[in-house]
Design a protein around this motif. Structure first.
Motif, PDB file in Angstrom:
ATOM      1  N   LEU A  45      61.976-105.315  -0.029  1.00  0.00           N
ATOM      2  CA  LEU A  45      61.148-104.672  -1.055  1.00  0.00           C
ATOM      3  C   LEU A  45      61.477-105.334  -2.390  1.00  0.00           C
ATOM      4  O   LEU A  45      62.618-105.291  -2.852  1.00  0.00           O
ATOM      5  N   HIS A  86      55.371-101.021  -1.262  1.00  0.00           N
ATOM      6  CA  HIS A  86      55.431-101.591   0.086  1.00  0.00           C
ATOM      7  C   HIS A  86      55.152-100.484   1.102  1.00  0.00           C
ATOM      8  O   HIS A  86      55.864 -99.485   1.153  1.00  0.00           O
ATOM      9  N   LEU A  97      55.025 -99.038   4.883  1.00  0.00           N
ATOM     10  CA  LEU A  97      55.632 -99.259   6.200  1.00  0.00           C
ATOM     11  C   LEU A  97      54.827 -98.434   7.189  1.00  0.00           C
ATOM     12  O   LEU A  97      54.816 -97.198   7.106  1.00  0.00           O
ATOM     13  N   LEU A  99      61.606 -93.909  -2.260  1.00  0.00           N
ATOM     14  CA  LEU A  99      61.232 -94.000  -0.847  1.00  0.00           C
ATOM     15  C   LEU A  99      60.468 -92.736  -0.497  1.00  0.00           C
ATOM     16  O   LEU A  99      60.947 -91.625  -0.766  1.00  0.00           O
ATOM     17  N   LEU A 124      58.682 -97.643  -1.465  1.00  0.00           N
ATOM     18  CA  LEU A 124      58.575 -97.936  -0.033  1.00  0.00           C
ATOM     19  C   LEU A 124      57.971 -96.691   0.592  1.00  0.00           C
ATOM     20  O   LEU A 124      58.580 -95.618   0.586  1.00  0.00           O
ATOM     21  N   SER A 154      56.304 -94.778   3.845  1.00  0.00           N
ATOM     22  CA  SER A 154      56.059 -94.759   5.279  1.00  0.00           C
ATOM     23  C   SER A 154      54.955 -93.742   5.530  1.00  0.00           C
ATOM     24  O   SER A 154      55.052 -92.607   5.060  1.00  0.00           O
ATOM     25  N   CYS A 187      48.926-100.012  -1.703  1.00  0.00           N
ATOM     26  CA  CYS A 187      50.093-100.885  -1.514  1.00  0.00           C
ATOM     27  C   CYS A 187      49.832-102.324  -1.951  1.00  0.00           C
ATOM     28  O   CYS A 187      48.740-102.850  -1.777  1.00  0.00           O
TER      29      CYS A 187
END
Lengths: 289, 306
Positions: B30, B36, B38, B156, B188, B190, B201
């Motif tokens: 990252l 980013h 995921l 995150l 980051l 998810s 993103c």
């Protein structure tokens, strides 16, 4: 300032903030004092009824003398309050870490400011601060309420002083010290169960269940019971020295004090505390949070 | 790729649950200022990856560095990394305001005031509500507010859109964009919500079979996907033959269906249309389908495992 110490202080401040705003912590501090106050009132009402009956029957004597002396009640209050406080602290300690893991709140502490070990130590210290507050309140409540309902003074029968106030005070001080020594180990036991359990419910049920089972079965352990911190705690099946103090300050002369028991009471709780704390710090490193 | 040192790097991460190996040498980087995404199938190990990065789970092998720190020492980053989890994870017995005060205690010199963050997240009216009494959406808003107090460098987020209504999703997307653009916060994320990730993103990583099957800047990653052209004619069988003879075109499906899906590298829909019409076919539909994260994800995750 060292980062580890800084993290510990942050975790402690966070724990204190949570304690200030949660019912469980308030219950630990207040409930023993409230409970013994009610107990005193019930005892006073019962004694008043018995005294009226004895007066009608023309009876009285030694029983009436010791019933009117506040020291015995004060010690009973301490003993009952510490019994309840011990159980509440074990439950609160068992709840403390496990509920944070269940809710996920623990993750914030670990990511932002503290190591797992620092969080465990912060929780231990916070629980000891709660215990200290509860004990101070308990002593004050027990003293003030027993003073308002009975009279403090030496136990005198037929003009003969069976036990003086100075001796009473020194026995109470010793009894209280010995009764308080196992309390940190009880807290550490709750924390160990908390870090090892899979959920808050499991932790609280296990910690309370084990404490009560140990209390019931410690009599069957014989000599080995002297190496358990719990033997020296005021409990439902009380074997602590504070129970003997309750009889001593009432002027009973048939109290047999086991010197070895007193000695072990002084030496057993500290190693137990260290073992339980080290075990908690070891287990918390291994568990998923 | 950025030449800056990564804000977060994961190298050769292995993790087993019993005999089941969920991560098999995962690599992830990252860069500062990146958002980013995921993505992966259910059970592919997205949450496990995040938990390993955050030091909440041990891993078997590999290396993780976040802002120069190992996962078990993230607290040394002093609040510069925070996480928001799929289930709101605040103390249920505190009110929103008390919870934010707790966040202030955990941070070194929080840059923002609780009231300001509450207003930004639209939870001012719930300030005195206990966390346990809030709806899921508001719990998530409170979690985000909790995370934002210290102006973190990395956030995150695990399934940040779960439980949010359309308005809530828009708010979170706008917030992420805003923090990224104004403060350079790296994210980051998810999530299963591929359209949202595609929208927001800058980089995407697709986790499949315990490894990152594809990871790059979004534009480059989607640019690598062949574009597809949907065609419907009065004689699809003949149309398929004509298309099959053209260099740079290949059929995705057989001609028994009503629609022909054609992979096209160089030839655009206008040229195909002209050729089909010249051959006497009537074209009732011809649509160039944009390469999407969804199509790339499906293509990668539907491949048989090696």
């Amino acid at each position: 300032m060292n980062l580890a110490v800084k993290g510990f202080i942050k975790a402690l401040r966070s724990e204190l903030l949570i304690a200030r705003h949660t019912l469980g912590a308030w219950l630990v501090v207040l409930l023993p004092s409230v409970f013994i106050s009610l107990q005193f009132l019930v005892v006073k009402m019962s004694e008043t009824g018995a005294a009226a009956r004895d007066s009608l029957l023309g009876q009285g004597g030694f029983d009436a003398i010791i019933a009117n002396n506040a020291y015995g009640h004060f010690v009973d209050g301490l003993s009952m309050g510490l019994t309840l406080l011990g159980l509440l602290l074990v439950a609160q300690a068992a709840y403390s870490f496990s509920v944070d893991r269940d809710s996920g709140a623990l993750r914030h502490l670990l990511i932002r400011c503290s190591s797992r070990r620092a969080v465990v130590l912060a929780k231990l210290l916070q629980l000891h601060l709660l215990a200290l507050l509860a004990i101070l309140l308990l002593i004050a409540t027990s003293y003030l309420v027993s003073d308002s309902l009975w009279d403090f003074g030496p136990v005198v029968e037929d003009g003969f002083e069976l036990i003086g106030e100075e001796e009473i005070a020194s026995e109470i001080k010793l009894g209280l010290e010995l009764a308080l020594l196992p309390l940190p180990a009880a807290i550490a036991f709750g924390v160990l169960v908390s870090v090892a359990a899979n959920s808050a419910t499991q932790a609280v049920v296990s910690a309370l269940g084990l404490s009560l089972v140990l209390d019931v079965f410690k009599g069957m352990l014989g000599e080995y019971a002297f190496y358990l911190y719990a033997t020296f705690q005021p409990s439902l099946l009380d074997q602590s020295y504070l129970q003997d103090v309750g009889r001593l300050v009432r002027g009973y002369s048939d109290v047999l004090v086991d010197e070895r028991f007193l000695e072990l009471n002084q030496w057993v709780p500290l190693p137990a505390l260290l073992i339980l704390v080290v075990a908690s710090l070891f287990v918390v490193q291994k568990r998923k949070v | 790729m950025s030449s800056e040192p990564p804000a977060l790097s994961v190298t050769g991460l292995y993790k087993k649950y019993g005999q089941f190996e969920v991560l098999k040498g995962l690599d992830l980087v990252l860069y500062p200022g990146a958002i980013h995404g995921l993505v992966g199938l259910n059970g592919s190990g997205k949450t496990t990856t995040l938990e390993c990065i955050l030091g909440l789970q041990d891993f078997d092998r590999g290396e993780i560095r976040v802002l120069g720190h190992g996962p078990r020492k993230l607290h040394a980053a002093q609040g510069k990394i925070v996480a928001i989890f799929d289930t709101p994870s605040l103390n249920p017995n505190l009110t929103v305001r008390q919870s934010l005060r707790q966040a202030l205690l955990l941070s070194d010199g929080a840059a923002r005031k609780p009231a300001e963050v509450e207003a930004q997240l639209g939870i001012t009216k719930f300030s005195d509500f206990k966390i346990k009494n809030l709806s899921l959406g508001n719990k998530r808003r409170a979690s985000i507010a909790h995370a934002l107090l210290a102006n973190p460098e990395i956030i995150l987020l695990d399934e940040p859109f779960n439980g949010l209504d359309a308005g809530g999703v828009d708010e979170v997307l706008a917030l992420i964009k805003d923090l990224n653009q104004k403060q350079g916060t790296s994210f980051l994320l998810s999530s299963h919500q591929l359209p949202y990730l595609e929208e927001i993103c800058s980089h995407i990583a697709i986790l499949h079979d315990g490894q990152i099957a594809a990871s790059d800047e979004k534009s480059r990653l989607l640019g690598s996907v062949q574009s597809t052209i949907r065609i419907q004619t009065n004689d699809n069988h003949r149309a398929a033959k004509i298309i099959g003879q053209q260099a740079g075109l290949s059929l995705q499906t057989n001609t028994s269906t009503d629609i022909l899906l054609v992979n096209s590298e160089k030839i655009g829909p206008a040229d195909i249309n002209r050729q089909l019409v010249e051959q006497g076919l009537a074209v009732s539909e011809i649509v160039a389908e944009r390469a999407s994260l969804d199509s790339l994800f499906r293509r990668i995750t539907q491949k048989p495992n090696p």
